[in-house]
Write a protein that holds these residues in place. Sequence first.
Motif: not given
Length: 172
Positions: A2-4, A7-9, A31-35
């Motif tokens: 989750r922290p990664a 950070a990517a978001l 894609n990151t929001l969905r993740q």
Amino acid sequence: VRPAAEAALAVYQEAIARDPDKLMPVIDTANTLRQLGRAEEALKLLQSAERRLKDTVSNGFVGSDAAEVAKPETSFIDEYDQLAWFWDSYAKTQQVLGRYDEAVRAYGRGGATKEGSAANVSQILNLGGMQVSFGRYEDALRTIKVLEDPERVRSPYGEMVYRRVRGCAPAL
């Protein structure tokens, strides 16, 4: 993890602010929001971007050789290259939200685009996999049947996904 992802978001959101005319950061952000379990937020972002897309099918470069067709001006400078993946992200977001029909339509839009100068195999395989996940086994087998055509070249990864869909649909 989750922290990664958080950070990517942040990086992807900065990229949208820095390059608002690029579609790829929108896709990465969705894609990151969905993740992160924020599918509704991802869908709103994708719907906002969708309003800026050109209708590429009617502009002639879907189903045509990209080298032979002049690319129309688009509101996203990378739309031509990223359009299939935009629709893939849109479909996967609808899938996460349990919206089968909307996901099928989005995969269909993505499947109408080209992968380079070849027919789009990725979106067909992704649609078949989604249909298996929804228990729509006969639909999945009908979807991937077009890939039996020898003109539809699959990568080694695509071959693996094809066999998974083909094998799982009748087995479940």
